[in-house]
Design a protein around this motif. Structure first.
Motif, PDB file in Angstrom:
ATOM      1  N   HIS A   1      33.659   6.648  10.139  1.00  0.00           N
ATOM      2  CA  HIS A   1      33.631   5.392  10.887  1.00  0.00           C
ATOM      3  C   HIS A   1      34.798   5.369  11.879  1.00  0.00           C
ATOM      4  O   HIS A   1      35.869   5.918  11.611  1.00  0.00           O
ATOM      5  N   HIS A   2      34.588   4.743  13.022  1.00  0.00           N
ATOM      6  CA  HIS A   2      35.624   4.791  14.059  1.00  0.00           C
ATOM      7  C   HIS A   2      36.914   4.112  13.606  1.00  0.00           C
ATOM      8  O   HIS A   2      38.006   4.492  14.049  1.00  0.00           O
ATOM      9  N   HIS A   3      36.842   3.102  12.717  1.00  0.00           N
ATOM     10  CA  HIS A   3      38.079   2.514  12.196  1.00  0.00           C
ATOM     11  C   HIS A   3      38.858   3.547  11.378  1.00  0.00           C
ATOM     12  O   HIS A   3      40.089   3.657  11.496  1.00  0.00           O
ATOM     13  N   THR A   4      38.139   4.311  10.565  1.00  0.00           N
ATOM     14  CA  THR A   4      38.793   5.331   9.735  1.00  0.00           C
ATOM     15  C   THR A   4      39.402   6.425  10.605  1.00  0.00           C
ATOM     16  O   THR A   4      40.548   6.857  10.390  1.00  0.00           O
ATOM     17  N   LEU A   5      38.624   6.872  11.601  1.00  0.00           N
ATOM     18  CA  LEU A   5      39.129   7.932  12.478  1.00  0.00           C
ATOM     19  C   LEU A   5      40.343   7.468  13.274  1.00  0.00           C
ATOM     20  O   LEU A   5      41.307   8.225  13.455  1.00  0.00           O
ATOM     21  N   SER A   6      40.329   6.242  13.734  1.00  0.00           N
ATOM     22  CA  SER A   6      41.462   5.710  14.501  1.00  0.00           C
ATOM     23  C   SER A   6      42.701   5.600  13.621  1.00  0.00           C
ATOM     24  O   SER A   6      43.822   5.902  14.059  1.00  0.00           O
ATOM     25  N   ALA A   7      42.510   5.166  12.383  1.00  0.00           N
ATOM     26  CA  ALA A   7      43.651   5.058  11.465  1.00  0.00           C
ATOM     27  C   ALA A   7      44.245   6.433  11.179  1.00  0.00           C
ATOM     28  O   ALA A   7      45.479   6.598  11.116  1.00  0.00           O
ATOM     29  N   ARG A   8      43.366   7.425  11.028  1.00  0.00           N
ATOM     30  CA  ARG A   8      43.864   8.785  10.755  1.00  0.00           C
ATOM     31  C   ARG A   8      44.675   9.306  11.952  1.00  0.00           C
ATOM     32  O   ARG A   8      45.632  10.067  11.789  1.00  0.00           O
TER      33      ARG A   8
END
Length: 1002
Positions: free
Chosen positions: A981-988
């Motif tokens: 998910h883009h939220h997960t990728l952005s957080a990473r």
């Protein structure tokens, strides 16, 4: 006008190619083209010649001019042909027996009428083509000219080759052809050439001129004269916006667009179908009396090879269409028209009458009818119209430049009819009570005689008298007759059309509008015309026709219960069909009258208040609706033992008003009262109770209590599925609400799955353009965006939805403003900052104008504006916007509301970028704690606050703490949203999160 045709291919050996001059009056242009085309198909050459010689030119000379070209002359004749000029029968008989007889071998003729022609016409040996099929007409034509059939192959088709007796496949309510139509040949020819020469998608021309100048007559003649050039001809009456929408959308059925129920979707479907040239690129749209250029984008196909013709008094059309000014008749046209209608007058006398009436077509029609019917001499007629000095009418429908003598002529005509045909004046008095334009007068025949005054009972009992009265009015050019259906539908389906200028005059001169007798009859007629089913979209065209006549006839002043119920049905139609602005205006006028004689707390006025409040609210006029519903509720509370059902309805309406005004707590308290009362009165599963429960969830959602709202919505959905079934619109509305709740709760995949199913049901049940379907599509796009669904065409889908929203609601409606906001947020996220700024600025200004600056929505919009500034590198400006929004929302909604928390997240990011690191950390930590308490530990907003807090810890060089927070938040994001998910990728990637504000008014 001479149209040279390209030489045909050489004929086969043994038969030479001939040349023919095909001569026709403009009225028979289609026949001239067809004859020329057929002759060319058989290897001959043609020249098309429209012929209407000046009256001053001798006939022998004019006919001799036709012989200047080589070859034979083929005359297209009818009774109208011998009226050219006009010429006397003696003139024609003389030239036929003399000049034409001497050159008989050089002339031939085809006859298009079954009426008796001049005896001397026999010299032309005309072949009769009236009433025969195309093959037989072609055989007779060739036989008359002594030509052998020898059809050639591979000839390019002519543009107007369809047989004139075969009408277009679709022919929509074009006015009957005016057999008295005169002149305007140059205008019609230029107009046709202008449309043909225009680039594809730009063939739009507007006929502009004052009232009564003949714009409608020219448009109707164009449709008839050039009908063979088109496969679809559709006439749209634009007297009222709703009648325009209904008339245009009804073309959907003729184009085979079945299954489209909602009027806005039918409008879009028709426009797009024509733009794609389906089923044919040969289409003609005529919009008669269209005064609002700003509505053009809704109706005009932006493309296609068809043509659009508009009539209007508004010069502003020149900014978007070609303009063709329409002025009065040329003097030769005026005198010719008068002499055809009154053959006994001379040229000089016709000139005097034309001068008296300034060559105005509408007035000349009445003068010609009078002179022709009465056989009156012109000097006497002019003495009459000049002898009585009538003052100008107060009505603005009468153009300022109309001669005063025209009023006198109408007065004389009415006085004459009062003596010779008094029943015609009675019908005219009825017409005066209606609005100008189309009048469903035939419905009066269906009113029982017992309900009519003694002197008017002949309307229902004397069919012959009815016919005579109407015929008299038609023959004197007072009105025209129209028929809605095919022959045999009966007199009750007949309607008449009265020009606005004529209507203005007769309203003053007959006094019908001031007569209670005539008003009562018209009110009964309107009751008779009410289908009684305002929720049935199949009946909306009928209601659209009724609306213009309601206020004109003063139906809102009636104390008759049936008339009042008819008015309420019309308001319900406005509500269900989406005509919110029109309905609100009508309701306001009705209220002004009803409050004079109805009990303010009575059921009839209560029903009006409910409809008016609904219309005002849906039109975005929230404060007016609140004032109305507050007053009603307060009055009911003052009455001891007031009707409890009326009180609960008033309370429900007031709660609905307070929600969009941002008074969420007060609205929720009122709605809780409504839920409790409806359950007690009707039971927990009755429709009214379920509607109250549905609205309770709306109030909870506005307060950010998403889980509570979902519990209520889910219970409502389950009960509605049992009580109303799965495909009922109210059940679909509950499905929309549940999906919205799930999305706001952060359960994106569940929300998307439910909304996809709901979207399919909306399309099947309500159609693509229904307001509720548009809301469902909007929610679906947001679900797809939040769920991270890969949609390459998301921007296209949003733009398409915006176009549909504009068609249904307009650009300034709150639902359109909400979509502008979400579209702008999406564009900003994907790098189109210029358009994003433009859309978000428009939306913010629209909300401020609609709601005021101190509203939660208007305040929160500043946060979206700050995100655009931040993306553009304007850090200080962005932080200022964030801080203002945060302070305002904290005051209005409290620090724990999700909208406030989202704004706080953006503000902490702005502080971080401005290197106010301690302030950023304090805010992100506080926001995270509040979000966890309010929304839960795994809500996406809570997790975004954790990511922001980790970034602030890292900025303060507290790296170990930052790594611990990052590890926890990545684990939670992966578990709740997924690793991709883009939220997960952005957080990473340690990208600072932000939060878009999505406006919602309930």
């Amino acid at each position: 006008m001479v149209a040279q045709r390209e030489p045909a291919q050489s004929g086969p050996p043994g038969q030479e190619s001939e040349h023919f001059v095909v001569v026709f009056p403009g009225y028979h242009r289609a026949w001239g083209s067809w004859i020329a085309h057929k002759l060319e198909n058989h290897g001959h050459r043609t020249t098309l010649q429209r012929w209407d010689p000046d009256r001053e030119q001798p006939l022998e000379e004019a006919l001799g001019d036709l012989q200047l070209a080589t070859g034979r002359v083929v005359l297209v004749i009818s009774d109208l042909f011998f009226q050219l000029g006009p010429r006397t029968e003696t003139d024609w008989s003389s030239v036929l027996r003399g000049f034409v007889s001497e050159h008989a071998g050089e002339f031939a003729a085809v006859n298009l009428t079954n009426r008796e022609l001049l005896p001397a016409t026999a010299v032309l040996e005309p072949v009769n083509l009236w009433g025969v099929g195309e093959d037989e007409a072609e055989r007779r034509l060739l036989n008359r000219l002594g030509l052998r059939p020898r059809r050639l192959r591979n000839l390019p088709p002519a543009g107007s080759s369809r047989y004139p007796n075969e009408p277009p496949a679709v022919w929509g309510e074009v006015p009957r052809r005016n057999a008295r139509f005169t002149g305007r040949d140059v205008i019609l020819g230029d107009l046709q050439q202008q449309l043909m020469d225009a680039e594809h998608g730009a063939a739009v021309c507007t006929l502009v001129g004052t009232a009564g100048i003949g714009k409608t007559q020219i448009a109707a003649e164009y449709a008839h004269r050039f009908a063979p050039d088109y496969d679809v001809v559709w006439w749209v009456n634009c007297d009222q916006r709703n009648t325009q929408r209904e008339a245009f959308s009804s073309l959907a059925g003729e184009l085979g667009l079945g299954g489209v129920a909602e009027v806005g979707e039918r409008v879009r479907a028709v426009r797009d179908t024509l733009r794609r040239n389906e089923p044919s690129g040969r289409w003609l749209l005529i919009f008669d009396g269209w005064e609002e250029p700003e509505d053009a984008i809704t109706y005009l196909p932006q493309g296609g090879t068809g043509h659009v013709l508009i009539t209007s008094r508004n010069q502003n059309w020149r900014s978007s269409t070609d303009i063709k000014p329409i002025t009065a008749f040329r003097r030769a046209e005026s005198t010719g028209y008068l002499m055809r209608g009154a053959p006994h007058i001379s040229v000089d006398q016709a000139d005097q009458v034309a001068s008296e009436f300034q060559d105005l077509p509408l007035q000349l029609a009445q003068a010609a009818a009078w002179l022709g019917q009465e056989g009156m001499e012109v000097p006497e007629y002019l003495r009459m119209v000049r002898g009585v000095g009538l003052t100008r009418l107060e009505s603005h429908s009468m153009p300022d430049d109309y001669p005063v003598s025209s009023l006198t002529s109408w007065s004389i005509l009415l006085n004459k009819l009062r003596k010779s045909e008094p029943r015609a004046v009675e019908l005219l008095s009825l017409c005066a009570v209606f609005a100008p334009g189309r009048i469903p007068l035939g419905l009066a025949r269906g009113i029982p005689g017992a309900e009519l005054p003694d002197q008017m009972r002949w309307i229902s009992s004397d069919g012959a008298g009815w016919a005579r009265a109407l015929d008299s009015l038609v023959s004197y050019s007072v009105l025209t007759r129209e028929s809605r259906g095919p022959a045999g539908d009966g007199e009750q389906e007949d309607s008449v059309h009265i020009h606005q200028v004529v209507h203005s005059v007769i309203s003053e001169l007959t006094g019908g509008r001031k007569s209670e007798v005539y008003r009562d009859i018209v009110h009964r007629l309107l009751v008779e015309a009410d289908p009684g089913a305002p929720n049935d979209s199949r009946q909306w065209p009928r209601y659209a026709e009724l609306i213009p006549h309601l206020l004109a006839s003063e139906a809102h002043s009636s104390r008759e219960g049936r008339v009042q119920e008819m008015l309420l049905n019309c308001l319900r139609y406005c509500y269900t069909s989406g005509e919110y602005t029109l309905g609100a205006e009508l309701a306001e006028a009705v209220r002004e009258k009803w409050e004079e004689f109805l009990d303010v707390a009575g059921p009839r006025l209560g029903a009006l208040t409910t409809q008016q409040g609904n219309l005002l609210r849906l039109a975005g006029r929230f404060r007016e609706a609140q004032y109305l519903d507050t007053f009603r509720r307060d009055r009911l509370l003052e009455i001891p033992g007031a009707d409890e059902e009326a009180l609960v309805e008033a309370t429900s309406c007031l709660a609905a008003d307070l929600r969009p005004l941002g008074q969420y707590e007060d609205a929720l308290k009122l709605q809780q009262e409504v839920v409790e009362t409806t359950r007690r009165l009707y039971g927990p599963e009755e429709r009214t109770s379920l509607l109250a429960q549905h609205n309770l969830a709306v109030g909870l959602r506005l307060l950010g209590r998403y889980e509570d709202a979902y519990d209520v919505d889910l219970d409502t959905l389950r009960k509605r599925e049992q009580v109303l079934r799965a495909r009922h619109p109210n059940t679909l509305s509950s499905g929309n609400a549940c999906a919205r709740d799930l999305r706001l709760m952060g359960r994106y995949q569940e929300a998307l799955a439910r909304q996809e199913l709901g979207m399919r049901l909306h399309l099947q049940v309500l159609g693509p353009q229904h307001p509720q379907t548009l809301l469902a599509r909007h929610n679906l796009l947001l679900c797809q965006r939040r769920a991270g669904t890969s949609r390459q065409d998301m921007a296209t889908a949003m733009a398409s939805l915006l176009d549909q929203q504009e068609q249904v609601h307009g650009r300034r409606h709150y639902s359109t403003l909400a979509l502008l906001t979400d579209y702008g947020n999406f564009l900003r996220e994907h790098g189109d900052l210029s358009q994003a700024r433009e859309l978000l600025t428009e939306a913010e200004e629209g909300f401020r104008r609609l709601l005021g600056p101190a509203h939660p929505v208007s305040t929160a919009m500043q946060s979206n504006a700050g995100l655009v500034l931040q993306a553009e590198g304007e850090r200080d400006g962005a932080l200022n916007m964030f801080e203002q929004a945060l302070a305002g929302l904290t005051s209005l909604l409290g620090a724990d509301h999700p909208a406030t928390l989202g704004c706080a997240l953006n503000t902490s990011g702005g502080r971080n970028l401005s290197e106010a690191l301690d302030d950023a950390f304090e805010l992100s930590r506080d926001t995270f704690e509040r979000a966890r308490e309010t929304l839960g530990a795994d809500h996406p907003l809570t997790l975004s606050c954790m990511v922001a807090n980790a970034a602030d810890l890292r900025g303060l060089r507290r790296r170990d703490e930052a790594r611990a927070v990052e590890a926890e938040v990545l684990e939670r994001l992966t578990r709740s949203l997924g690793a991709q998910h883009h939220h997960t990728l952005s957080a990473r990637q340690r990208t600072r999160p932000y939060w878009d504000y999505e406006p919602y008014l309930g």
